[in-house]
Enzyme design. Structure first.
Site, mmCIF file in Angstrom:
data_model
loop_
_atom_site.group_PDB
_atom_site.id
_atom_site.type_symbol
_atom_site.label_atom_id
_atom_site.label_comp_id
_atom_site.label_asym_id
_atom_site.label_seq_id
_atom_site.Cartn_x
_atom_site.Cartn_y
_atom_site.Cartn_z
ATOM 1 N N LYS A 110 23.142 40.322 -55.828
ATOM 2 C CA LYS A 110 22.651 40.559 -57.358
ATOM 3 C C LYS A 110 23.877 41.745 -58.217
ATOM 4 O O LYS A 110 24.212 41.266 -59.160
ATOM 5 C CB LYS A 110 21.339 41.550 -57.288
ATOM 6 C CG LYS A 110 20.182 40.368 -57.092
ATOM 7 C CD LYS A 110 19.021 41.392 -56.714
ATOM 8 C CE LYS A 110 17.741 40.248 -56.386
ATOM 9 N NZ LYS A 110 16.643 40.776 -55.933
ATOM 10 N N LYS A 189 19.805 21.014 -56.190
ATOM 11 C CA LYS A 189 18.754 21.787 -56.045
ATOM 12 C C LYS A 189 18.008 21.910 -57.225
ATOM 13 O O LYS A 189 18.648 22.638 -58.341
ATOM 14 C CB LYS A 189 18.777 22.787 -55.138
ATOM 15 C CG LYS A 189 17.669 23.697 -54.991
ATOM 16 C CD LYS A 189 17.969 25.087 -54.256
ATOM 17 C CE LYS A 189 16.662 25.763 -53.914
ATOM 18 N NZ LYS A 189 16.324 27.160 -54.722
ATOM 19 N N LYS A 192 15.665 27.004 -61.950
ATOM 20 C CA LYS A 192 15.639 27.346 -63.279
ATOM 21 C C LYS A 192 17.238 27.879 -63.434
ATOM 22 O O LYS A 192 17.664 27.625 -64.556
ATOM 23 C CB LYS A 192 14.711 28.277 -63.388
ATOM 24 C CG LYS A 192 14.480 29.629 -62.952
ATOM 25 C CD LYS A 192 13.446 30.530 -63.126
ATOM 26 C CE LYS A 192 13.063 31.608 -62.288
ATOM 27 N NZ LYS A 192 13.101 31.307 -60.991
HETATM 28 P P1 ADP Z 1 14.417 29.155 -58.818
HETATM 29 O O1 ADP Z 1 15.380 28.464 -57.899
HETATM 30 O O2 ADP Z 1 14.125 27.995 -59.669
HETATM 31 O O3 ADP Z 1 14.849 30.578 -59.285
HETATM 32 P P2 ADP Z 1 12.775 30.670 -57.264
HETATM 33 O O4 ADP Z 1 13.788 31.393 -56.503
HETATM 34 O O5 ADP Z 1 11.772 31.381 -58.230
HETATM 35 O O6 ADP Z 1 13.140 29.262 -57.910
HETATM 36 O O7 ADP Z 1 11.704 30.110 -56.058
HETATM 37 C C1 ADP Z 1 10.449 30.265 -55.647
HETATM 38 C C2 ADP Z 1 10.005 29.761 -54.399
HETATM 39 O O8 ADP Z 1 10.123 28.239 -54.733
HETATM 40 C C3 ADP Z 1 10.646 30.120 -53.255
HETATM 41 O O9 ADP Z 1 10.022 30.054 -52.220
HETATM 42 C C4 ADP Z 1 11.771 28.563 -53.087
HETATM 43 O O10 ADP Z 1 11.921 28.365 -51.845
HETATM 44 C C5 ADP Z 1 10.978 27.546 -53.932
HETATM 45 N N1 ADP Z 1 11.991 26.566 -54.218
HETATM 46 C C6 ADP Z 1 12.301 26.665 -55.676
HETATM 47 N N2 ADP Z 1 13.191 25.671 -55.745
HETATM 48 C C7 ADP Z 1 13.037 24.892 -54.919
HETATM 49 C C8 ADP Z 1 13.531 23.607 -54.600
HETATM 50 N N3 ADP Z 1 14.307 22.948 -55.437
HETATM 51 N N4 ADP Z 1 13.270 22.967 -53.287
HETATM 52 C C9 ADP Z 1 12.235 23.511 -52.645
HETATM 53 N N5 ADP Z 1 11.688 24.653 -52.690
HETATM 54 C C10 ADP Z 1 11.916 25.239 -53.874
#
Ligand code: ADP
Ligand code: TRP
Length: 320
Positions: A110, A189, A192
């Site tokens: 971070k 992947k 967001k």
């Molecule tokens: P982002 O990557 O959109 O910021 P987060 O880190 O907030 O998403 O993810 C929240 C949860 O959703 C985590 O447990 C993460 O492993 C799961 N997750 C997010 N994106 C994916 C993806 N593309 N495929 C599988 N799991 C995902």
């Protein structure tokens, strides 16, 4: 067996969140004693707009309830409604070596991304340890990025128990290797941070637009297509049983349809799948007082366990 998870209230949910994480929570709530909370204190480390944090916290509660978190089956609350966690955070800080936190990669990542190196960012794992230990958690389901935080929690629990006696349950983490990554619009992947998501709660027009913008190759309509290298197929699979997948494979191979058809088929699959959840969400959006009541009830249940832990902790460390 108690399973605990904290959710960052971070805005709109996408298909990656649903298939990569939320579905596992829904399974856990059927089989385990699921404790699940919205980590709004943790969110403070990255979100400095008070109105937005308040709104995101309520939205997160509405979204998770709409998607199936059931307050009769699990304990669901907002982190800050059980303030004892901050007391435990301070007590645990006293058994936390600086070196342990200095090695945390989430902190280093971070800071390398330009986020100011605040104390809260540095001590984030101690608050997370307080969340986990407070509720005498057996298992913490986590993505790979959070494993180290659970390891830190275990270290602190062991250290505390060695110094003061068997107060805390030592938690295990659970990662799921079999959960595959959900691809985004561009095949990377879905995340967001990459701006390539398909939101769960888009309106129909937005969903159509998102599905239309999935990147595909330039095989012409009348030629057979390879489903296994196609992002549309990879997403559609999430909603289909094996027979339905076979049917779709035949359609890809027949050379009678173009990607546009498959994209609209995917749009229908997503739209229909989330229909009941959208309805529930509309209801909760109109009845947010009901949501607040559910969260208050959840906090009451969580506080019963928190009080028990904090009283033991106060006793052994000598706070009265
Ligand atoms: P982002 O990557 O959109 O910021 P987060 O880190 O907030 O998403 O993810 C929240 C949860 O959703 C985590 O447990 C993460 O492993 C799961 N997750 C997010 N994106 C994916 C993806 N593309 N495929 C599988 N799991 C995902
Ligand atoms: N750090 C977690 C995340 O960013 C959220 C969280 C806070 C958490 N406290 C927790 C997760 C306790 C599991 C257990 O996703």
């Amino acid at each position: 067996m108690r399973t605990l998870t904290g959710l960052q209230p971070s805005g709109a949910l996408h298909l990656g969140n649903y298939f990569g994480s939320i579905k596992q929570m829904l399974d856990a709530q059927e089989k385990e004693d699921l404790f699940i909370f919205i980590a709004n204190y943790h969110a403070l480390t990255s979100l400095k707009d008070g109105e937005l944090l308040r709104q995101n916290t309520l939205d997160a509660a509405i979204n998770f309830l709409s998607l199936g978190i059931d307050p009769n089956k699990s304990t669901f609350w907002v982190q800050s409604d059980v303030k004892e966690v901050l007391e435990l955070y301070w007590v645990l800080s006293n058994v936390t070596p600086m070196g342990l936190l200095e090695r945390a990669h989430s902190y280093k990542d971070k800071v390398s991304k330009g986020i100011p190196a605040n104390h809260s960012l540095f001590s984030y794992p101690v608050l997370m340890a307080a969340d986990i230990l407070m509720y005498q958690t057996n298992v913490v389901p986590v993505g790979k990025d959070q494993v180290q935080h659970v390891e830190i929690t275990r270290d602190l629990a062991i250290k505390f128990n060695n110094e003061y006696g068997e107060i805390f349950t030592i938690p295990e983490f659970r990662t799921s290797d079999e959960i595959s990554t959900v691809p985004g619009l561009d095949g990377a992947k879905m995340s967001k941070s990459y701006n390539n998501t398909i939101g769960i709660f888009l309106n129909e027009k937005e969903l159509k637009k998102a599905c239309s913008s999935i990147v595909t190759d330039s095989t012409p309509l009348e030629e057979p297509k390879d489903p296994h290298s196609c992002n549309v197929f990879a997403l559609a699979k999430l909603f289909l049983n094996e027979d339905e997948q076979d049917e779709l494979i035949l359609r890809y191979k027949s050379g009678k349809e173009g990607y546009g058809h498959f994209k609209m088929y995917l749009k229908e699959l997503i739209w229909d799948y989330f229909e009941p959840h959208r309805k529930k969400r509309e209801y909760y959006l109109k009845n947010s007082n009901e949501v607040k009541d559910i969260l208050n009830e959840g906090a009451k249940k969580a506080r019963v366990v928190a009080r028990e832990s904090i009283e033991k902790v106060r006793e052994v460390v000598g706070i009265f």
